[in-house]
Design a protein around this motif. Structure first.
Motif, PDB file in Angstrom:
ATOM      1  N   THR A 278       0.845  -1.195   0.000  1.00  0.00           N
ATOM      2  CA  THR A 278       0.000   0.000   0.000  1.00  0.00           C
ATOM      3  C   THR A 278       0.876   1.239   0.000  1.00  0.00           C
ATOM      4  O   THR A 278       2.073   1.176   0.336  1.00  0.00           O
ATOM      5  CB  THR A 278      -0.906   0.039   1.245  1.00  0.00           C
ATOM      6  OG1 THR A 278      -0.065   0.169   2.425  1.00  0.00           O
ATOM      7  CG2 THR A 278      -1.757  -1.219   1.342  1.00  0.00           C
ATOM      8  N   THR A 280       0.597   3.640   2.077  1.00  0.00           N
ATOM      9  CA  THR A 280       0.946   3.911   3.472  1.00  0.00           C
ATOM     10  C   THR A 280       2.168   3.117   3.901  1.00  0.00           C
ATOM     11  O   THR A 280       3.060   3.636   4.584  1.00  0.00           O
ATOM     12  CB  THR A 280      -0.243   3.580   4.386  1.00  0.00           C
ATOM     13  OG1 THR A 280      -1.368   4.380   4.004  1.00  0.00           O
ATOM     14  CG2 THR A 280       0.098   3.854   5.844  1.00  0.00           C
ATOM     15  N   ALA A 284       5.776   4.781   4.921  1.00  0.00           N
ATOM     16  CA  ALA A 284       6.350   4.543   6.246  1.00  0.00           C
ATOM     17  C   ALA A 284       7.767   4.004   6.147  1.00  0.00           C
ATOM     18  O   ALA A 284       8.633   4.356   6.965  1.00  0.00           O
ATOM     19  CB  ALA A 284       5.466   3.579   7.027  1.00  0.00           C
ATOM     20  N   HIS A 290       2.784  10.355   8.119  1.00  0.00           N
ATOM     21  CA  HIS A 290       1.505  11.054   8.003  1.00  0.00           C
ATOM     22  C   HIS A 290       1.057  10.958   6.541  1.00  0.00           C
ATOM     23  O   HIS A 290       1.610  11.633   5.668  1.00  0.00           O
ATOM     24  CB  HIS A 290       1.653  12.517   8.429  1.00  0.00           C
ATOM     25  CG  HIS A 290       0.354  13.236   8.563  1.00  0.00           C
ATOM     26  ND1 HIS A 290      -0.446  13.544   7.484  1.00  0.00           N
ATOM     27  CD2 HIS A 290      -0.293  13.707   9.661  1.00  0.00           C
ATOM     28  CE1 HIS A 290      -1.522  14.179   7.893  1.00  0.00           C
ATOM     29  NE2 HIS A 290      -1.453  14.285   9.219  1.00  0.00           N
ATOM     30  N   PRO A 291       0.055  10.104   6.230  1.00  0.00           N
ATOM     31  CA  PRO A 291      -0.330   9.870   4.829  1.00  0.00           C
ATOM     32  C   PRO A 291      -0.692  11.135   4.070  1.00  0.00           C
ATOM     33  O   PRO A 291      -0.306  11.293   2.907  1.00  0.00           O
ATOM     34  CB  PRO A 291      -1.531   8.924   4.951  1.00  0.00           C
ATOM     35  CG  PRO A 291      -1.333   8.236   6.260  1.00  0.00           C
ATOM     36  CD  PRO A 291      -0.706   9.253   7.163  1.00  0.00           C
TER      37      PRO A 291
END
Length: 319
Positions: A278, A280, A284, A290-291
């Protein structure tokens, strides 16, 4: 253009060929019938030679009058430039083999390697176009690249000249290509190798320190590094490093780190399987937790949302 090929087991013939191709030299061998194979290509003031020595060759060479680079593929080379300590080069090393004005000695031990030479005047020409360069002639003051990433970039430049430019007769015959290729080579050398032009006013971080910093960031962007670690790698104070980034790159060390991490995230998203990861998760991995902020920075850098990159059709692979 067709390369000039030399293939001989006669040490006298080999010494004569090398003396004409490079500079007056004396050589010796550790076997009775030493095979030397050389493929030589010349484009303007640049020459690219591929060499294979099936023996240990001792050499003592006069100054070349040109900048000489060496990229080792196999074997090893014990090498000493006059007035400097001996160094040993092995597979993967790309180095300054000799400056224009100094003799050198050593031994090439059953090695495959490339030699690239070009006129030193090309360094002065290119150095004069770079911001912050001083008026005096530029000199190369070290044999090894300032960082691993700088060495890889220089090696890729040499391979590009050898494998893409010189193997295409029409391309290599174009005056503009010849000029541009030579300038690319000189610029890569100035970026990769330490020079006297790296000196700056007292208290300033030097461009050489800036190269160390950017190389450290590029190689360690996946790790939790900050300003202190970058400054330590660059061998300057944090304040001096911040000044250098502002002056030469119009950013900060942490701003450059953020852009490096965005570039890595972008590359990973392009290659990733959208069914297996993903946005996200990728964000990370590169320090963006913080998306919404990551999406904002990503769009500003690449003109599209990170999800669009992840779900874009894969580009067809060449070959």
């Amino acid at each position: 253009m067709e390369p000039e090929v030399f293939d001989s087991r006669d040490i006298g013939e080999t010494e004569e060929f090398l003396s004409k191709a490079y500079a007056k030299m004396r050589i010796g061998a550790d076997v009775k019938s030493p095979r030397t194979w050389i493929s030589r290509q010349v484009m303007g003031s640049v020459s690219v030679d591929q060499l294979h020595l099936e023996y240990a060759m001792r050499y003592d060479v006069n100054p070349l009058g040109k900048v000489c680079l060496c990229a080792v593929e196999s074997g090893s080379i014990a090498h000493q430039i006059a007035g400097q300590d001996e160094d040993v080069f092995g597979p993967g090393d790309t180095v300054l083999f000799a400056p224009p004005d100094l003799p050198y000695t050593g031994e090439i031990r059953r090695s495959r390697y490339d030699i690239v030479m070009f006129d030193a005047a090309l360094l002065q020409q290119v150095a004069g176009t770079l911001p912050g360069r001083r008026a005096e002639p530029v000199r190369l003051v070290g044999s090894r690249p300032v960082s691993a990433s700088a060495g890889r970039h220089l090696r890729r430049t040499l391979a590009y000249l050898r494998d893409d430019v010189l193997t295409d007769p029409e391309l290599a015959a174009e005056p503009l290509v010849v000029s541009t290729a030579g300038q690319l080579l000189a610029a890569s050398v100035l970026t990769a190798l330490p020079t006297n032009a790296d000196d700056a006013a007292p208290g300033e971080a030097r461009p050489q320190a800036l190269r160390r910093a950017t190389a450290f960031i590029d190689d360690h962007a996946h790790l939790p590094i900050g300003l202190d670690e970058i400054a330590t790698a660059a061998r300057v104070s944090p304040r001096a490093l911040q000044y250098a980034f502002r002056r030469h790159l119009d950013t900060t060390p942490l701003g450059y780190l953020r852009q490096a991490r965005l570039a890595h995230a972008h590359a990973e998203l392009r290659e990733a399987d959208p069914g297996a990861t993903t946005v996200t998760a990728v964000a990370a991995r590169w320090g963006f937790f913080h998306p919404g902020r990551f999406a904002q920075l990503y769009r500003a850098a690449f003109g599209r949302a990170p999800g669009d990159t992840l779900h874009a059709p894969a580009a067809p692979r060449r070959g």
